[in-house]
Enzyme design. Structure first.
Site, PDB file in Angstrom:
ATOM      1  N   LYS A  57     -38.783 -58.916 -11.913  1.00  0.00           N
ATOM      2  CA  LYS A  57     -37.856 -59.959 -11.650  1.00  0.00           C
ATOM      3  C   LYS A  57     -36.586 -59.725 -12.513  1.00  0.00           C
ATOM      4  O   LYS A  57     -36.539 -58.875 -13.459  1.00  0.00           O
ATOM      5  CB  LYS A  57     -38.194 -61.269 -12.184  1.00  0.00           C
ATOM      6  CG  LYS A  57     -39.159 -61.889 -10.954  1.00  0.00           C
ATOM      7  CD  LYS A  57     -39.810 -63.126 -11.293  1.00  0.00           C
ATOM      8  CE  LYS A  57     -40.390 -63.812 -10.091  1.00  0.00           C
ATOM      9  NZ  LYS A  57     -41.269 -65.043 -10.363  1.00  0.00           N
ATOM     10  N   ARG A 114     -49.159 -62.417 -12.126  1.00  0.00           N
ATOM     11  CA  ARG A 114     -49.102 -62.057 -10.764  1.00  0.00           C
ATOM     12  C   ARG A 114     -47.936 -60.847 -10.952  1.00  0.00           C
ATOM     13  O   ARG A 114     -46.920 -60.907 -11.661  1.00  0.00           O
ATOM     14  CB  ARG A 114     -48.174 -63.213  -9.927  1.00  0.00           C
ATOM     15  CG  ARG A 114     -47.833 -62.984  -8.593  1.00  0.00           C
ATOM     16  CD  ARG A 114     -47.296 -64.094  -7.877  1.00  0.00           C
ATOM     17  NE  ARG A 114     -46.702 -63.901  -6.525  1.00  0.00           N
ATOM     18  CZ  ARG A 114     -45.798 -63.313  -6.235  1.00  0.00           C
ATOM     19  NH1 ARG A 114     -44.800 -62.756  -6.978  1.00  0.00           N
ATOM     20  NH2 ARG A 114     -45.365 -63.055  -4.883  1.00  0.00           N
TER      21      ARG A 114
HETATM   22  C1  7PM Z   1     -37.229 -62.139  -4.475  1.00  0.00           C
HETATM   23  C2  7PM Z   1     -37.246 -62.749  -5.424  1.00  0.00           C
HETATM   24  C3  7PM Z   1     -38.462 -61.797  -3.680  1.00  0.00           C
HETATM   25  C4  7PM Z   1     -38.313 -63.296  -6.053  1.00  0.00           C
HETATM   26  C5  7PM Z   1     -39.689 -62.128  -4.288  1.00  0.00           C
HETATM   27  C6  7PM Z   1     -39.581 -63.011  -5.429  1.00  0.00           C
HETATM   28  C7  7PM Z   1     -43.711 -66.200  -7.685  1.00  0.00           C
HETATM   29  C8  7PM Z   1     -44.530 -66.581  -6.901  1.00  0.00           C
HETATM   30  C9  7PM Z   1     -42.848 -65.348  -6.067  1.00  0.00           C
HETATM   31  C10 7PM Z   1     -44.212 -66.681  -9.175  1.00  0.00           C
HETATM   32  C11 7PM Z   1     -45.916 -67.664  -8.104  1.00  0.00           C
HETATM   33  C12 7PM Z   1     -41.490 -62.214  -6.522  1.00  0.00           C
HETATM   34  C13 7PM Z   1     -40.729 -63.413  -6.095  1.00  0.00           C
HETATM   35  N1  7PM Z   1     -42.710 -65.233  -7.421  1.00  0.00           N
HETATM   36  N2  7PM Z   1     -45.429 -67.356  -6.993  1.00  0.00           N
HETATM   37  N3  7PM Z   1     -43.983 -65.893  -5.646  1.00  0.00           N
HETATM   38  N4  7PM Z   1     -45.261 -67.411  -9.238  1.00  0.00           N
HETATM   39  N5  7PM Z   1     -46.862 -68.774  -8.345  1.00  0.00           N
HETATM   40  O1  7PM Z   1     -40.991 -61.498  -7.549  1.00  0.00           O
HETATM   41  O2  7PM Z   1     -43.414 -66.400 -10.241  1.00  0.00           O
HETATM   42  O3  7PM Z   1     -42.453 -61.735  -5.934  1.00  0.00           O
HETATM   43  S1  7PM Z   1     -41.828 -64.347  -4.825  1.00  0.00           S
END
Ligand code: 7PM
Length: 273
Positions: free
Chosen positions: A220, A254
């Site tokens: 991130k 995750r």
């Molecule tokens: C762009 C920005 C693409 C952010 C994808 C993302 C989380 C999640 C995501 C989290 C839970 C990523 C995120 N992040 N579900 N889904 N917790 N529970 O980095 O922090 O994959 S999507």
């Protein structure tokens, strides 16, 4: 906690591997079946590396992203979930905010609902109450479309805590099993670097609220801001952040980088004894 037919001891930390099944991930313009095969090879790698969960997402939650059509999302995630369940001994989590996608995913074997909207879509709480799998409630201020437009809090930790407890109350009142609720502070979802840092620093408090905590920081932008490195070079800092989260009490981390994160979790478990 029981995730469908599989039970996991959340008193020590586990790894959730990310599987994106959006067109920008496994579809290279080639054949649909070739894309599914590529996704399954990716799952095979993550399972071998020790992931306890595979989080399957068909709707990009990227800041500014458009919503995807329900039929489109079902078509992306269901065939992949079905095949993962068929071939691998792993818990499938479905990363969605849509009630119908939750329901259909659980019908084909998903063992966890991961909802970045914390079941705020109309009908989502009812679906979660009707199925027999746990649910992860994540905090997000705003929607994926607008969340990074000047996020502001008086006290981010207090507000995230209050939000999670309030969502749990609503869910439990609607019949969701209280013992199957997981909390997630939602790193990067409507938060500045300072907000993310405050949440990470006070993670131990959030881990004492009575529900296991899931943390997603992998790749991130907060990690990019801190290190000055692009997404491709955030493995080391991501592993450090996952380790810090697990040491602070997080039960599930995750990540896109399962191999390194599983090693880090083994280290944390060894220290816990
Ligand atoms: C762009 C920005 C693409 C952010 C994808 C993302 C989380 C999640 C995501 C989290 C839970 C990523 C995120 N992040 N579900 N889904 N917790 N529970 O980095 O922090 O994959 S999507």
């Amino acid at each position: 906690m029981k995730f469908g037919s599989k039970e996991i001891d959340l008193s020590f930390p586990h790894v959730m591997g990310v599987l994106n099944v959006t067109p920008d991930s496994f579809s290279d313009g080639g054949k649909y079946s070739a894309n599914i095969d590529a996704a399954l090879r990716c799952v095979d790698g993550m399972v071998r590396q020790g992931a306890a969960f595979i989080d399957v997402g068909g709707e990009s939650t990227r800041p500014g992203a458009d919503r995807v059509d329900e039929a489109e999302e079902l078509g992306r995630v269901l065939p992949v979930i079905e095949k993962i369940i068929e071939r691998f001994d792993v818990i499938v989590s479905v990363d969605t905010s849509k009630p119908l996608v939750m329901l259909e995913a659980v019908k084909v074997g998903a063992g966890l609902i991961n909802d970045v909207c914390a079941l705020r879509e109309p009908g989502a709480v009812e679906v979660a109450a009707s199925v027999n799998v746990p649910v992860c409630l994540m905090h997000m201020s705003g929607s994926p479309r607008n969340m990074q437009c000047a996020p502001a809090y008086d006290d981010v930790v207090a507000e995230v805590r209050a939000f999670l407890l309030q969502r749990k109350e609503v869910c439990v009142a609607a019949g969701v099993y209280a013992g199957g609720i997981i909390f997630d502070p939602g790193f990067g979802f409507g938060k500045t670097l300072e907000h993310n840092v405050a949440l990470m620093r006070q993670l131990p408090e959030l881990c004492e609220l009575g529900s296991p905590v899931l943390v997603g920081v992998s790749r991130k932008s907060m990690l990019g801001t801190i290190t000055g490195k692009p997404v491709a070079d955030r493995l080391a800092v991501g592993t450090a952040a996952a380790t810090y989260a697990a040491m602070s009490g997080a039960a599930i981390v995750r990540t896109h980088d399962v191999d390194a994160t599983v090693d880090a979790m083994k280290f944390v478990r060894a220290l816990r004894g």
